[in-house]
Design a protein around this motif. Structure first.
Motif, short mmCIF file in Angstrom:
data_model
loop_
_atom_site.label_atom_id
_atom_site.label_comp_id
_atom_site.label_asym_id
_atom_site.label_seq_id
_atom_site.Cartn_x
_atom_site.Cartn_y
_atom_site.Cartn_z
N UNK A 1 0.86 -1.18 0.00
CA UNK A 1 0.00 0.00 0.00
C UNK A 1 0.90 1.23 0.00
N UNK A 2 0.70 2.11 -0.96
CA UNK A 2 1.46 3.36 -0.97
C UNK A 2 0.79 4.39 -0.09
N UNK A 3 1.58 5.01 0.75
CA UNK A 3 1.12 6.07 1.64
C UNK A 3 1.94 7.30 1.29
N UNK A 4 1.30 8.32 0.74
CA UNK A 4 2.07 9.43 0.18
C UNK A 4 1.27 10.72 0.17
N UNK A 5 1.96 11.82 -0.06
CA UNK A 5 1.29 13.12 -0.20
C UNK A 5 1.01 13.42 -1.66
N UNK A 6 1.54 12.61 -2.57
CA UNK A 6 1.38 12.86 -4.00
C UNK A 6 0.00 12.40 -4.48
N UNK A 7 -0.67 13.27 -5.22
CA UNK A 7 -1.99 12.94 -5.72
C UNK A 7 -2.11 13.18 -7.23
#
Length: 227
Positions: A85-91
């Motif tokens: 699962x990627x957890x990131x601020x990039x959208x």
């Protein structure tokens, strides 16, 4: 609940305070346990090889902007069943597409609530991942963009995630516009061998020409997955 029955989660995040926070959230759940933590793509790859785990919570941008994506790619190549699962601020659409193409099963922004994060982990563990509207909408936009090629984006990125290291190497050379003779020389094999490998690659993608694969990869902005 016995320890061995809990969902074993590895957390990969380069910022100490965030990594510790995610570990605390997971450790507080009665059905989860922290199997390990890493501060870089290199560290999480090493952990995944030696520490039994069920789900990896992976930051995209660690030692460099695509460190998490490249780590996911390597881990998935070695263990196709690993839930990442990627957890990131990039959208951005490009980042979402690149992340999902690496073999990940889900993508969650860091601003989500603790309960939402844990729900994503549980669903990924059960194989019941349902993409957030943010992700599915981005994929649909790319699907519409590629509709003229008569290729489903989901079909394409799934096959990118299933490429062998040798096939990835071949795609890299094709992206460099290398001809069959040049590829054969670089790989130190006969041209007929390269042609056989290319036929296998075309079959996997359902394409008739290598330039179709190259065009799709460039349209999606996925070149970095092969370099």
């Amino acid at each position: 609940m016995e320890e061995h029955e809990k969902i074993r989660v590895i957390v990969a995040e380069d910022m100490d305070i965030l990594r510790e926070g995610f570990c605390d959230i997971i450790a507080a759940q009665p059905d989860m346990t922290v199997a390990g933590s890493a501060a870089s793509g290199r560290e999480v790859c090493a952990l995944a090889e030696t520490v039994p785990c069920d789900v990896i919570l992976m930051d995209i941008e660690m030692e460099h902007i695509h460190a998490g994506i490249q780590a996911s790619e390597r881990i998935h190549a070695a263990n196709g069943d690993m839930k990442i699962i990627f957890l990131t601020v990039h959208e951005t659409d490009d980042m979402i597409t690149a992340a999902m193409a690496s073999g990940a099963v889900d993508y969650v922004v860091k601003s989500c609530e603790d309960e939402v994060l844990c729900d994503h982990i549980r669903r990924a563990y059960r194989g019941e991942t349902r993409l957030e509207p943010l992700v599915s909408q981005a994929l649909m936009r790319d699907y519409k963009r590629l509709r003229q090629s008569e290729k489903s984006l989901l079909y394409f990125i799934t096959n990118v995630g299933r490429l062998t290291p040798a096939e990835r190497s071949l795609v890299k050379l094709l992206l460099e516009d290398k001809k069959i003779a040049e590829i054969a020389q670089i790989r130190q094999v006969e041209q007929v061998t390269v042609k056989t490998q290319i036929r296998s690659l075309l079959k996997k993608f359902g394409c008739s020409r290598t330039r179709e694969i190259v065009k799709l990869i460039r349209q999606l902005g996925l070149e970095h997955l092969f370099f």
